[in-house]
Design a protein around this motif. Structure first.
Motif, mmCIF file in Angstrom:
data_model
loop_
_atom_site.group_PDB
_atom_site.id
_atom_site.type_symbol
_atom_site.label_atom_id
_atom_site.label_comp_id
_atom_site.label_asym_id
_atom_site.label_seq_id
_atom_site.Cartn_x
_atom_site.Cartn_y
_atom_site.Cartn_z
ATOM 1 N N VAL A 17 65.204 -3.538 19.637
ATOM 2 C CA VAL A 17 65.298 -4.830 18.948
ATOM 3 C C VAL A 17 64.445 -5.884 19.659
ATOM 4 N N GLU A 18 64.527 -5.932 20.987
ATOM 5 C CA GLU A 18 63.750 -6.916 21.745
ATOM 6 C C GLU A 18 62.246 -6.724 21.543
ATOM 7 N N ALA A 19 61.793 -5.480 21.508
ATOM 8 C CA ALA A 19 60.362 -5.205 21.313
ATOM 9 C C ALA A 19 59.906 -5.672 19.931
ATOM 10 N N TRP A 20 60.719 -5.421 18.915
ATOM 11 C CA TRP A 20 60.376 -5.892 17.573
ATOM 12 C C TRP A 20 60.357 -7.420 17.527
ATOM 13 N N ASN A 21 61.347 -8.045 18.117
ATOM 14 C CA ASN A 21 61.412 -9.507 18.085
ATOM 15 C C ASN A 21 60.264 -10.147 18.847
ATOM 16 N N ALA A 22 59.723 -9.444 19.826
ATOM 17 C CA ALA A 22 58.548 -9.931 20.563
ATOM 18 C C ALA A 22 57.261 -9.666 19.783
ATOM 19 N N ARG A 23 57.381 -8.945 18.661
ATOM 20 C CA ARG A 23 56.216 -8.551 17.851
ATOM 21 C C ARG A 23 55.216 -7.784 18.704
ATOM 22 N N ASP A 24 55.747 -6.987 19.648
ATOM 23 C CA ASP A 24 54.925 -6.219 20.577
ATOM 24 C C ASP A 24 54.875 -4.773 20.092
ATOM 25 N N LEU A 25 53.914 -4.497 19.206
ATOM 26 C CA LEU A 25 53.837 -3.195 18.572
ATOM 27 C C LEU A 25 53.649 -2.073 19.592
ATOM 28 N N GLU A 26 52.831 -2.287 20.608
ATOM 29 C CA GLU A 26 52.625 -1.233 21.607
ATOM 30 C C GLU A 26 53.899 -0.969 22.401
ATOM 31 N N ARG A 27 54.690 -2.005 22.642
ATOM 32 C CA ARG A 27 55.984 -1.809 23.322
ATOM 33 C C ARG A 27 56.933 -1.014 22.432
ATOM 34 N N VAL A 28 56.945 -1.323 21.136
ATOM 35 C CA VAL A 28 57.767 -0.540 20.202
ATOM 36 C C VAL A 28 57.307 0.914 20.227
ATOM 37 N N LEU A 29 56.005 1.131 20.090
ATOM 38 C CA LEU A 29 55.471 2.485 20.037
ATOM 39 C C LEU A 29 55.718 3.265 21.324
ATOM 40 N N SER A 30 55.825 2.575 22.460
ATOM 41 C CA SER A 30 56.079 3.262 23.731
ATOM 42 C C SER A 30 57.452 3.924 23.750
ATOM 43 N N LEU A 31 58.322 3.539 22.833
ATOM 44 C CA LEU A 31 59.656 4.120 22.736
ATOM 45 C C LEU A 31 59.667 5.410 21.915
ATOM 46 N N TYR A 32 58.527 5.735 21.294
ATOM 47 C CA TYR A 32 58.418 6.870 20.379
ATOM 48 C C TYR A 32 57.573 7.995 20.962
ATOM 49 N N GLY A 52 57.664 8.600 1.411
ATOM 50 C CA GLY A 52 58.472 7.712 2.235
ATOM 51 C C GLY A 52 58.501 8.095 3.705
ATOM 52 N N THR A 53 57.575 8.949 4.121
ATOM 53 C CA THR A 53 57.559 9.423 5.503
ATOM 54 C C THR A 53 56.194 9.211 6.134
ATOM 55 N N VAL A 54 56.206 8.722 7.377
ATOM 56 C CA VAL A 54 55.004 8.562 8.185
ATOM 57 C C VAL A 54 55.162 9.492 9.379
ATOM 58 N N ARG A 55 54.099 10.252 9.680
ATOM 59 C CA ARG A 55 54.163 11.258 10.744
ATOM 60 C C ARG A 55 53.150 10.960 11.843
ATOM 61 N N GLY A 56 53.630 10.884 13.075
ATOM 62 C CA GLY A 56 52.760 10.700 14.229
ATOM 63 C C GLY A 56 52.602 9.240 14.617
ATOM 64 N N LYS A 57 52.365 9.029 15.908
ATOM 65 C CA LYS A 57 52.307 7.671 16.454
ATOM 66 C C LYS A 57 51.146 6.867 15.876
ATOM 67 N N ASP A 58 49.999 7.504 15.619
ATOM 68 C CA ASP A 58 48.860 6.768 15.056
ATOM 69 C C ASP A 58 49.178 6.246 13.655
ATOM 70 N N ALA A 59 49.839 7.067 12.851
ATOM 71 C CA ALA A 59 50.230 6.643 11.507
ATOM 72 C C ALA A 59 51.297 5.554 11.582
ATOM 73 N N LEU A 60 52.214 5.674 12.540
ATOM 74 C CA LEU A 60 53.223 4.626 12.734
ATOM 75 C C LEU A 60 52.555 3.304 13.097
ATOM 76 N N ARG A 61 51.570 3.364 13.989
ATOM 77 C CA ARG A 61 50.856 2.152 14.410
ATOM 78 C C ARG A 61 50.207 1.470 13.193
ATOM 79 N N ALA A 62 49.558 2.251 12.349
ATOM 80 C CA ALA A 62 48.891 1.689 11.173
ATOM 81 C C ALA A 62 49.910 1.074 10.201
ATOM 82 N N TYR A 63 50.988 1.787 9.942
ATOM 83 C CA TYR A 63 52.017 1.309 9.016
ATOM 84 C C TYR A 63 52.680 0.033 9.542
#
Length: 122
Positions: A17-32, A52-63
């Protein structure tokens, strides 16, 4: 099956939640994990994964990068975190007052390998 302490999983929910609220996408992605899979009914609307499914960290980053660009005031208010030995559910309210449950399954390393955003049917 990974076995994690409830306190570790509860902390992961708070950090998420804190990473999302900071709008820190790389911090969010570091949890995955690099091979993480995310499912949400919102994914097709943004042009990613008709199923309705995104696969892999690169696709998550783009989405998520596109989603963050569309929601400049994104904010999650944590309500509760529920845990099991290999997963957690983050129950929160977003900036529009909508309540969402995010199911997050973790691997042995404590990284998220599967996520599902669960929304109320309106």
């Amino acid at each position: 099956m990974p076995q994690h302490q409830p306190s570790q999983l509860a902390a992961l929910g708070q950090i998420w939640v804190e990473a999302w609220n900071a709008r820190d996408l790389e911090r969010v992605l570091s949890l995955y994990d690099d091979a993480a899979v995310m499912t949400s009914d919102r994914i097709p609307a943004l042009g990613f994964g008709a199923d309705g499914t995104v696969r892999g960290k690169d696709a998550l980053r783009a989405y998520w990068s596109k989603a963050l660009g569309l929601i400049p005031n994104l904010h999650f208010s944590l309500i509760d975190v529920y845990v099991s030995p290999d997963s957690l559910v983050v129950f929160y309210e977003n900036e529009r007052g909508k309540r969402i449950c995010e199911y997050l399954r973790v691997n042995d390393a404590g990284l998220i390998v599967q996520g599902s955003a669960n929304h109320l049917v309106e």
